[in-house]
Each structure stands twice: as structure tokens, then as C-alpha cells.
Design an enzyme around this catalytic site. Structure first.
Site, short mmCIF file in Angstrom:
data_model
loop_
_atom_site.label_atom_id
_atom_site.label_comp_id
_atom_site.label_asym_id
_atom_site.label_seq_id
_atom_site.Cartn_x
_atom_site.Cartn_y
_atom_site.Cartn_z
N CYS A 192 -23.59 -45.50 44.17
CA CYS A 192 -24.41 -44.85 43.13
C CYS A 192 -24.06 -45.29 41.71
CB CYS A 192 -24.32 -43.34 43.30
SG CYS A 192 -24.80 -42.88 44.97
N HIS A 218 -23.85 -37.84 35.36
CA HIS A 218 -24.13 -38.24 36.74
C HIS A 218 -24.74 -37.03 37.45
CE1 HIS A 218 -23.97 -40.57 40.32
NE2 HIS A 218 -23.09 -39.81 40.91
N GLU A 225 -16.81 -34.07 37.24
CA GLU A 225 -17.40 -34.65 36.03
C GLU A 225 -17.33 -33.66 34.87
OE1 GLU A 225 -21.57 -35.70 36.27
OE2 GLU A 225 -21.41 -37.08 34.55
N LYS A 282 -31.20 -35.51 37.27
CA LYS A 282 -31.44 -35.63 38.71
C LYS A 282 -32.22 -34.43 39.28
CE LYS A 282 -27.83 -38.92 39.88
NZ LYS A 282 -27.25 -39.25 38.57
N HIS A 331 -31.59 -37.83 43.18
CA HIS A 331 -30.51 -38.80 43.04
C HIS A 331 -31.01 -40.12 43.64
CE1 HIS A 331 -26.91 -40.89 42.71
NE2 HIS A 331 -26.08 -40.13 43.39
N PHE A 366 -19.60 -43.32 45.83
CA PHE A 366 -18.69 -43.41 46.98
C PHE A 366 -17.76 -44.61 46.79
CE2 PHE A 366 -21.07 -41.27 50.77
CZ PHE A 366 -20.99 -40.06 50.12
#
Lengths: 397, 273
Positions: free
Chosen positions: A162, A291, A302, A320, A325, A383
Site C-alpha cells: 500500500c 494513510h 499513525e 479513504k 483503500h 504490509f
């Protein structure tokens, strides 16, 4: 590192095709998420699907690339006159000195997923084999864009989950600064597929309702799809009021494959590196596009990192809730949203979120704000503990 | 035309090499093959256990992780640099092809729930993630793909890094073979990984300096050992072998490596003596 300008840019998401459709949705604080009706997927989750992708017909010479991911790419390239403007701009360059760096997480894997349903009972061979090279392989998307513009320079796909299409900005910036290329087309494209929908579901990371970033009740992501493209060029004297890439910061968590470091250690390091490259203090940032995936752990990590660096002084939101996402496309899409925020002096509110998590002490924006913006930071993490922060700025007129 | 910058090409100093592949167990052994001190003996790629990973991760460490860790560590050890301080570039055409095959089989079955581990291992940057966990490196790390040109992509990204960030960097280029039915579509014969530590300036460890630029319609170097040349032609990551041949034989020369389509990378090698 000299700033680069985003000479032309475009994006297509579940909010619509092109800049205007996306800007309108942001102004209206509208979400494009809807219950999942994708392919044969039976999961209790919402997705951000781009409309009418099955109707897109690829340019004849690119027919071998036919898959949802490349159809989305072509559809997105042809919004906002982006392809035409880039073609015109490229006439000033040597085709061997224009880079193409595109982010994706799954490219056209959907073609292979479907092909695996029809196999010879004896041999196991695929009865309808996919065009592996042009659809499944991660490079297919960069290859598609390179051929679309008849380019001959360095090209690759960045596939770091991502953060993919945030990191392409770093690759372009370094290669231009190194004199290996003179300009670059960067972007991100990711489309819905079974691997990600069932994969996130297996990790219990998908929400049953439209995702709610930074909400105390947040319970997972909504997978989306989308594409964005940017022509990056060295800053020209003529362009005033243009959007500039000022900083790229990258780091690794070195912690866990699918969970962020709980204190957001890697996120903090990436944001600091971006600020350092842009030669800005945290206080100079006017808006942070988070994010903000809406999983409990991601937003918590975050939120801590943002609080450590910015306190609760800097307006922040995740878009998002509106776009879903978009995974490997998220970094590029949110960079273009950052550019839209700068050109329109708009801080887009995070949608779907109603009860802010009191544990996350940041200035999370729930209603659009109209104010002069000079510098925007955009975060993308993924990830494998990959982190990338971008800083975009507006050159004063 | 906008004039391209006429600055000197970026030089990279090669500080360490690691390699694993069919019949290739280490850089010293490959040197022996290239210098004709040893004859090539065909064998499946042997991938060691990932000693460096914590026990929980070690149990889950699939071939892709063990392959890249082993070759990466050989290169870093050779360079005498600290793995934890090195940024890294991973590049692969295949990623973890075996894992992707297993996921596609599950998704085509009536029970589509894929295992969480399989899913997080499916990301193309899984090797990069495991590397950072194993070495404790919080530096930047990326994961690239350029189909058959994935080594060239890593080298270009690496040169960009050296020119701007001016710190050493690790390149790890690898491929895995596919099980059927994908093997018929992408016949990569076996696993292969090459790793390079590159530095922006010369050290007492430097083997050679290289510069690189793209050229169109130039034929790539071939290898004298037919079996090794066959690896070069059939495994994307093995396209770097002509560069390793020049290094093994201490030849300062121009090496042409295939990149993508008609484009090749011309790598000028200057051996450090």
C-alpha cells in the site's frame, strides 16, 4: 534535491472519473463506497468500485494487455486530457530519457484467479490461460503505460503493497536528480480482485460497513480501486502557482509483516525524512492526508506518530472513507488529492467518521475547511512494514 | 529537445556479492566456475535455513525468504558493512510464485478463505519486509518488477539512490520457478538470487566500479559456459551473470545486459586493483 513540478495530473476512483468528479465529491463530503457486488465475491463488506470498467476497450495495439487493471489505466489516462497534454509535453524529450514508474499491488491477477476455475481434469492445465506477461505480472501496468506513450526509457513497477504509488515519486525524483532521465510519468493503478478481498477478510481487516478512519468504532478497511497519473518534470521558470514535489521520506518498520509498529516508529521516521528533504518544520505543514485505513492498529500507530511530530496542531484527515483503500494505487491517488487540496485551498473532511477516537490526539477534520494551503503531507504505509511520506507544496504565484 | 544533463555518469562501487542458483552455492564458487577452476555441475538450487529470523518468523520462512536472506547476507558480509544500516532494493519478476499459485487454487475452490500468512506473504515486497525484520534495518526498502528486465530496474534505481542519497545500498534480485499450470506460461526453470552491495565511493573492499547507461538494439553479452548462459536466458534475475563473469575474471570492460524490449544496459566495469 531540486523540487519537481507536477505538470499534469489526473485520478479516477469510485468517486468518479477525472479531477472534477473527485473534487465535487470531496466538496460534498460524499463517499463512493457501496456494498460489495464484485464478480462472484460473497463477503459482507463495502467496496469502492470504479463504474463501467468492463466497457473500456483498450487501444488496438495494446489489446494483449486486456484486463481490469489496464482498462482502468487507459480509462484514467484519458480523463482531464491528461494523455493528450502529456503527449504534447513529451515531444520536448528524448523517448529514451523519460521514465515510467507505476505502483500496483496486484496488477491484473484477477485474470489468473478466474483462469484457475477452468482446468483440465487430467493435467491441471488452464483451459483459458491468461496473458501472463501483460496482465498478471506486476510489470504489466508499467509496460502498458510505457507503450501507451511510445516511450523507451527506464520503466518498472514498484510493488510495495500500500505504499507502492507513493514510492514511485521517490524513484522518479532520484533518477531525474541523478541525470539518468529528464522527466517521468508516475502513478498507481490497482483494481478489485479476489486475492485482496478474501485476503483482508481472512485477516479480519475488512469492515462490514463503509470504513470509518480514526473513529472510536472503526473496525476495518473498505477495499477500493482507482488510478492516478502524474507527469513529473524539473521545475520550469514559466510555471507559477504550480504544484511541487518537495519531499519524499521512506522507511521500514522492521517489526511485523502485517501489523504496524505500535508506536508508529516507521511512520514517524518516514514523515521526518520527508520534512528533512523538503527543509520544512512540522509547523509549516497545513494539512496531512493520512494513510488512515480504519483498522484499529493502523490508525492507532499513525495517530501516535502524527501526534509525536505535529501534536494536535495540524489539520489531518483520511480520504479513504470516500475512496476506499485503493492499496497500491492509494499513494498516487492521495498525492493527487493533496494537489487538489492545494489548488483549491480545500482541506477535505474525513467522511463516515462520526465519533473520533479520543485516544488519537490529532486535529482530525470532520467538516471541510476552506483555507489557504501551502504545504501538504501525504502518508502511505503497507504490509511488510513499508512507509512512504510525500510533501507537496504550492509555488506562490 | 530539452538537453539532457551532460554530467558524468554515476559510478557505483561494488562492495560485496552474494549468489544462489541452480548449481551455484556462493560467490567464490561462481568465481571458480567463471575462471574455469571448476566445471559447472547441474543441480537444483539449494536454499539454506533462515537462521537470522526470530523463531516464529523462521518457521514461516518460505523458499523466497530463505533465498533472498541467504544471498543478501553473503553480499553484506562480504562488504563488511552493517546490514541494519543499509537501505535495500528488491527486484523480481516472479515474486513468490509458489504462494501465488496456492492462493489462486484456494480462490478457485468452494472454500475461498485463504490463510492470513499466505496473504501477507503474497505482497511483492514480502522479501523486503522479512529482510528488514531479520536485519533490524529501518532504512528505506523497495520492491520492483520489470518482467525480464528486473535486474536492470534494480540497478537503475540503485544508481539513482547512490547519486542522491550518497549512502551504500543493497540490491537483491531474485526469481522463483512456477509450479504448473503457470509454469507453462512462464517457464522459469529454478530459483535464483543475486545480491550486490553498492557504494557511492571507493573503499578498501571495493571490487570494481561500474557505470551504466541504456542503449537500444545492442546484443547482450553471452557466457562461455553453456549451462550458465542458459540460466541467463531463462531466469530474469540471472541476466546479471555477464557482469559477474567480468568481475570474476577481473576484466575491465563494457558488459551489455538485456533490459526490456530492445533496450539494453551497457555496464562499464573498472576493476579495482
Amino acid at each position: 534535491m531540486n523540487p519537481l513540478q507536477l505538470s499534469y495530473f489526473t485520478l479516477t476512483t469510485c468517486l468518479g472519473a477525472g479531477l472534477e468528479a473527485n473534487l465535487d465529491a470531496l466538496r460534498e463530503q460524499r463517499s463512493g463506497l457501496a456494498p460489495c457486488a464484485f464478480e462472484t465475491v460473497q463477503l459482507d463488506t463495502s467496496v469502492g468500485a470504479v463504474a463501467d470498467l468492463d466497457a473500456v476497450v483498450l487501444r488496438a495495439d495494446l489489446a494483449a494487455f486486456n484486463c481490469r487493471n489496464n482498462r482502468l489505466a487507459q480509462h484514467a489516462l484519458e480523463q482531464d486530457s491528461f494523455a493528450q497534454q502529456v503527449e504534447t509535453a513529451l515531444t520536448h524529450y528524448d523517448a529514451a530519457r523519460v521514465g515510467v514508474f507505476i505502483g500496483t499491488s496486484t496488477a491484473g491477477i484477477l485474470e489468473t484467479e478466474i483462469a484457475y476455475r477452468s482446468r483440465d481434469a487430467q493435467t491441471g492445465a488452464l483451459l483459458n490461460p491468461p496473458q501472463y506477461r501483460y496482465t498478471h505480472n506486476p510489470y504489466s501496468i508499467a509496460d502498458f503505460v510505457r507503450r501507451y506513450f511510445y516511450l523507451q526509457g527506464p520503466a518498472f513497477t514498484v510493488s510495495t503493497a500500500c505504499s507502492s504509488s507513493a514510492k514511485v515519486f521517490g524513484s522518479a525524483q532520484r533518477m531525474i536528480a541523478a541525470g539518468l532521465i529528464d522527466a517521468a510519468i508516475v502513478g498507481g493503478v490497482d483494481t478489485l480482485c479476489l486475492t485482496t478481498l478474501y485476503g483482508f477478510s481472512s485477516l479480519q481487516l475488512t469492515s462490514s460497513q463503509p470504513c470509518r478512519p480514526f473513529d472510536s468504532e472503526r473496525d476495518g478497511i473498505s477495499v477500493g480501486e482507482g488510478a492516478s497519473f502524474v507527469l513529473l518534470e524539473p521545475q520550469t521558470a514559466v510555471a507559477s502557482d504550480s504544484i511541487l514535489l518537495l519531499g519524499v521520506g521512506e522507511s521500514s518498520d522492521a517489526y511485523h509483516m502485517s501489523s504496524p509498529h505500535p508506536d508508529g516508529r516507521g511512520a514517524l521516521q518516514a514523515m521526518q525524512a520527508a520534512l528533512q528533504q523538503a527543509q520544512l518544520t512540522p509547523a509549516a505543514i497545513d494539512y496531512i492526508n493520512l494513510h488512515g485505513t480504519a483498522t484499529p492498529n493502523n490508525d492507532s500507530a499513525e495517530g501516535r506518530a502524527v501526534n509525536t511530530l505535529f501534536g494536535a496542531q495540524v489539520a489531518a484527515s483520511s480520504t479513504k472513507g470516500a475512496t476506499g483503500h485503493t492499496l497500491g494505487a492509494a499513494g498516487g491517488i492521495e498525492a493527487v488529492i493533496a494537489a487538489l487540496a492545494l489548488t483549491n485551498d480545500l482541506i477535505p473532511a474525513g467522511v463516515n467518521t462520526t465519533h473520533l477516537d479520543p485516544q488519537l490526539a490529532i486535529d482530525y477534520v470532520l467538516q471541510n475547511r476552506q483555507q489557504t494551503l501551502r504545504y501538504v503531507l501525504s502518508n502511505s504505509f503497507g504490509f511488510g512494514g513499508t512507509n512512504c511520506s510525500l510533501i507537496l507544496g504550492r509555488q506562490p504565484a | 529537445m530539452i538537453n539532457s544533463t551532460a554530467s558524468a555518469p554515476i559510478a557505483a562501487w561494488i562492495e560485496g556479492i552474494g549468489i544462489l542458483g541452480p548449481g551455484i552455492s556462493s560467490w567464490p564458487q561462481l568465481q571458480a566456475l567463471f575462471t574455469a577452476q571448476e566445471n559447472y555441475a547441474s543441480a537444483k538450487t539449494v536454499v539454506p535455513v533462515a537462521e537470522l529470523l526470530p523463531p516464529a518468523e523462521r518457521r514461516r520462512a518460505v523458499q523466497m525468504v530463505r533465498l533472498t536472506l541467504a544471498a543478501g547476507l553473503e553480499a553484506v558480509t562480504h562488504s563488511r558493512l552493517n546490514a541494519a544500516a543499509l537501505p535495500s532494493i528488491f527486484s523480481s519478476s516472479s515474486g513468490d510464485s509458489q504462494n501465488m499459485h496456492a492462493i489462486c487454487e484456494t480462490l478457485a475452490s468452494s472454500e475461498r478463505e485463504i490463510s492470513p500468512t499466505r496473504f501477507h506473504n503474497s505482497v511483492h515486497n514480502a522479501a523486503s519486509g522479512y529482510w528488514s525484520i531479520a536485519t533490524g534495518s529501518t532504512a528505506a526498502s523497495t520492491a520492483l518488477c520489470a518482467f525480464d528486465g528486473s535486474f536492470g530496474a534494480a540497478l537503475l534505481e540503485g544508481l539513482g539512490w547512490l547519486a542522491t542519497e550518497k549512502t551504500p545500498i543493497l540490491l537483491v534480485v531474485y526469481d522463483l520457478d512456477y509450479p504448473e499450470p503457470l509454469r507453462s506460461l512462464r517457464p522459469v526453470p529454478d530459483a535464483f538470487c543475486a545480491a550486490f552491495v553498492l557504494a557511492p565511493q571507493r573503499s578498501e573492499n571495493s571490487l570494481a566500479s561500474i557505470t551504466a547507461h541504456l542503449a537500444v538494439d545492442v546484443s547482450a553479452n553471452k557466457l562461455h559456459v553453456p549451462e550458465l548462459d542458459n540460466l541467463r536466458k531463462t531466469i530474469p534475475a540471472a541476466r546479471c551473470l555477464p557482469l559477474l563473469d567480468a568481475l570474476a575474471n577481473s576484466r575491465s570492460e563494457s558488459v551489455v545486459l538485456e533490459y526490456i524490449e530492445q533496450s539494453s544496459l551497457i555496464v562499464d566495469v573498472q576493476i579495482c586493483r
